[in-house]
Design an enzyme around this catalytic site. Sequence first.
Site, short mmCIF file in Angstrom:
data_model
loop_
_atom_site.label_atom_id
_atom_site.label_comp_id
_atom_site.label_asym_id
_atom_site.label_seq_id
_atom_site.Cartn_x
_atom_site.Cartn_y
_atom_site.Cartn_z
N GLY A 1 0.88 -1.54 -0.08
CA GLY A 1 -0.03 -0.13 0.18
C GLY A 1 0.52 1.41 0.24
N THR B 1 5.76 2.70 5.70
CA THR B 1 4.60 2.09 5.68
C THR B 1 3.21 2.62 7.14
OG1 THR B 1 2.29 0.35 6.98
CG2 THR B 1 4.89 0.61 7.83
N ASP C 1 0.96 1.76 8.22
CA ASP C 1 0.97 1.10 9.74
C ASP C 1 1.61 0.57 11.13
OD1 ASP C 1 -1.78 0.66 8.57
OD2 ASP C 1 -1.17 -1.37 8.45
N MET D 1 -7.08 3.21 10.03
CA MET D 1 -6.99 2.09 9.71
C MET D 1 -5.68 1.30 10.28
SD MET D 1 -5.97 3.46 6.06
CE MET D 1 -5.84 1.33 4.69
N GLY D 2 -5.38 0.43 9.98
CA GLY D 2 -3.95 -0.64 11.34
C GLY D 2 -4.72 -1.97 11.22
N ARG D 3 -4.81 -3.44 10.73
CA ARG D 3 -5.27 -4.11 10.81
C ARG D 3 -5.15 -5.39 12.29
NH1 ARG D 3 -9.84 -5.70 9.92
NH2 ARG D 3 -9.25 -5.57 7.37
N GLU E 1 -9.84 -0.48 12.60
CA GLU E 1 -10.45 -1.77 11.81
C GLU E 1 -9.63 -3.35 12.31
OE1 GLU E 1 -9.15 -1.29 7.73
OE2 GLU E 1 -6.72 -1.62 8.92
N ARG F 1 -3.92 7.64 4.08
CA ARG F 1 -3.02 7.56 3.31
C ARG F 1 -2.58 7.97 2.20
NH1 ARG F 1 -3.40 0.75 1.79
NH2 ARG F 1 -4.37 1.42 0.15
#
Length: 386
Positions: free
Chosen positions: A12, A133, A135, A178-180, A235, A287
């Site tokens: 991503g 990233t 993340d 965001m951020g699994r 998320e 992002r």
Amino acid sequence: MKGNMLIVHGGGPTTVINCSLYGSIMEARKHHEIGTVYGALGGTAGLLAEKFIDFSTVSQNELELLKQTPATAIGTSRTHLETEDYQKMIAIIKKHHIRYVLFNGGNGTMDTCGKIYRAAQGKDIFVIGIPKTVDNDIAITDHCPGYGSAARFLAQATAEISQDVRSMPIHVCIIEAMGRNAGWITAAASLSKGDVEAGPHRIYLPEIAFDEENYLQDVRDLYNKYGCAVIVASEGLKKADGSPIVDPIMQIGRSTYFGDVGAHLAELVIKRLGIKARSEKPGILGRASVLYQSSVDRKEAILAGEQACKAALSGKTGVMIGFKRISSSPYSIQVIEIPIEEVMLHERPIPAEFIAEDGSGVTDKFKEWCRPLIGGDLLEFAWFNQ
């Protein structure tokens, strides 16, 4: 020995991945040992298809635009690679007289970088990783280019939403971040907080098991106190047994597509508490919004690209450029080189010292660590309705 350079983007994109690209190209132009600087068009898929751009054909004015261009100007991919693909890539790299290979991406890309490094050993090819990233979950490095801008976006957006919600305090607003598996972006919402009433009132991280009843009680209490509530939720929220709080809606091969956590949490408030609620999901806007690009993030992304080029030219291979925090106030970092095999697919969650004891927020220590990365103060707002 003179050789060409190839830059590959993976995974991503972010608002500053092109800044690292810019840094590598500009640094490469200073060294006569480097011939042509190529970019793989479309990530590893482009590499395998031999789709390259020669940056000597690009004007300096257009290269300067990279610093303010979100996402990636050369494209990226999440191509699934088989064992034989790595040997194919090595053959293509040799065919085009490429001696220096820079991989810019997150955990998956660093895994690819490490496998290419192994395949290239003994072949006079130097492979370097550049972290990228939103993340912020790559191991060992203090932080990753891309995170500071995503953190700034969410913090400012949360402040704006909080101002709206308390202006007409009639509902609960859930912001899905965001951020699994790691809650670094979610946690950054804490930087938006002004006075105690403004919000966000609760922050739920994926590192802490989500308890539905506790959540509903928190919302009920906040609504009774303020007439509204602003909740920021990752998320990737999971139950105590490790299962996601929202069931997958589709699975294709190894890919799982989850439902909206924010919508689910808002629906719980409506159905269980009878309180008006809505959800906001900035998603990829968080992002891609270059207007919220952090000046620190931009500078460090360029630096990472430059240092990756220098490392390759010095004969280094199988390392990723990283940052070591020297001081948060005044902010100071040191560039380090990390063995790629120490970061391949090793996710870094938020440490316990950054998470509030009750699990619904972050500590001042996190805010001290994060604040320099967002590149200056957020906007302040007037408020008279005491």
